[in-house]
Design an enzyme around this catalytic site. Structure first.
Site, PDB file in Angstrom:
ATOM      1  N   HIS A  99     -12.402   1.079  -4.143  1.00 22.87           N
ATOM      2  CA  HIS A  99     -11.572   0.326  -5.083  1.00 22.87           C
ATOM      3  C   HIS A  99     -12.314  -0.937  -5.526  1.00 22.87           C
ATOM      4  CE1 HIS A  99      -7.605   2.358  -4.237  1.00 22.87           C
ATOM      5  NE2 HIS A  99      -8.313   2.765  -3.189  1.00 22.87           N
TER       6      HIS A  99
ATOM      7  N   TYR B  98       0.853  -1.183   0.000  1.00 17.05           N
ATOM      8  CA  TYR B  98       0.000   0.000   0.000  1.00 17.05           C
ATOM      9  C   TYR B  98       0.888   1.232   0.000  1.00 17.05           C
ATOM     10  CZ  TYR B  98      -3.367   3.510   1.655  1.00 17.05           C
ATOM     11  OH  TYR B  98      -4.143   4.638   1.793  1.00 17.05           O
TER      12      TYR B  98
ATOM     13  N   ASP C 290      -2.473  -1.460  -3.898  1.00 17.34           N
ATOM     14  CA  ASP C 290      -2.801  -0.082  -4.230  1.00 17.34           C
ATOM     15  C   ASP C 290      -1.494   0.691  -4.278  1.00 17.34           C
ATOM     16  OD1 ASP C 290      -3.630   2.514  -4.422  1.00 17.34           O
ATOM     17  OD2 ASP C 290      -4.817   2.514  -2.576  1.00 17.34           O
TER      18      ASP C 290
END
Length: 269
Positions: free
Chosen positions: A260, A118, A158
């Site tokens: 998302h 992330y 991500d």
């Protein structure tokens, strides 16, 4: 065949409450990589062992919590046990907690290393952007080691950067914003130069998107004004084993359980 999915859940407790379990019962991934878990291990266990995210056979759960309570957090849920996990990234004084988790798995094709990552969202001309560049630098160094030492390696998560103009609907309006800055995008050029294969772009070489994130604000989802910032980056040998890249975009705004969408690839492992 092993199915690997990555998704930023935007808080796993909220995602589970808003319908993630129904999606999971249909998707049935063998390895599920999560970002922005934003919950302690005890609560992740409650959801994934006996709660709405539980599956059969039971998950093996690996996680890395952020230093700050209720922030970031990454996890890997797997239907088979990892032989080793690691969370170290960068120098000791660099706080990467809750943002990097590696797990090694034995497969018929060989040792597989999966990383749930992330990346910081960043903010231009603030300390947040400085931290983002520090993280991308450390990530680049670790990815160089992985691709040299692991034939089967996968970086998913991500990554909070749109690599090219194809990856953001409104790229012209974001040229000076975090997530589409030239310096950020240069790291992704370097990842490609190292040999990492962007499975999303390989599956859609000349197509805008397909996007993986849409703001909850305004009409972004309904007009598909999204960003492709969730990736599966594979080592060359693993990329050859991947197929059926797909994004589970919700049918409607009201059906979303995260901002998302899950990104999934099947691998011949």
């Amino acid at each position: 065949m092993k199915t690997i999915t990555t998704v930023n859940v935007n808080g796993v407790r909220a995602a589970a409450k808003n319908g993630m379990g129904a999606w999971l019962s249909q998707a049935k991934p063998d390895i599920l990589c999560l970002q922005e878990v934003r919950a302690p291990r005890s609560e992740l266990d409650a959801l994934a062992v006996d709660g709405p995210l539980s599956v059969a056979p039971a998950w093996h759960i690996y996680n890395h919590e952020a230093t700050a309570k209720g922030r970031a957090g990454v996890a890997i849920l797997s239907k088979f046990e990892a032989i080793e996990t690691r969370t170290e990234l960068g120098p000791e004084e660099f706080d990467s907690a809750g943002r990097w988790l590696e797990a090694d798995f034995e497969t018929a094709a060989g040792l597989l290393t999966v990383v749930s990552v992330y990346v910081h969202s960043g903010e231009v001309e603030t300390p947040k952007q400085v931290e983002k560049y520090k993280f991308l630098e450390a990530m680049q160094e670790r990815m160089a080691w992985l691709i040299e030492n692991r034939e089967l390696a996968l970086i998913v998560g991500d990554l909070n950067v749109g690599h090219t103009e194809l990856d953001i609907k409104n790229w012209k309006g974001n040229l000076k914003n975090a997530g589409f800055l030239p310096q950020e995008r240069a790291y992704f050029d370097n990842f490609a130069a190292q040999g990492w294969v962007d499975l999303g772009r390989s599956a859609h070489p000349e197509t805008p998107g397909p996007y993986t994130w849409w703001s909850f604000r305004g009409q972004a989802f309904d007009t598909d004004a999204g960003w492709r910032i969730d990736y599966q980056l594979a080592s060359p040998k693993l990329a050859q084993l991947g197929q059926n890249y797909r994004i589970d975009r919700a049918e409607s705004y009201d059906a979303r359980w995260s901002d998302h969408a899950p990104v999934t690839v099947d691998f011949q492992l």
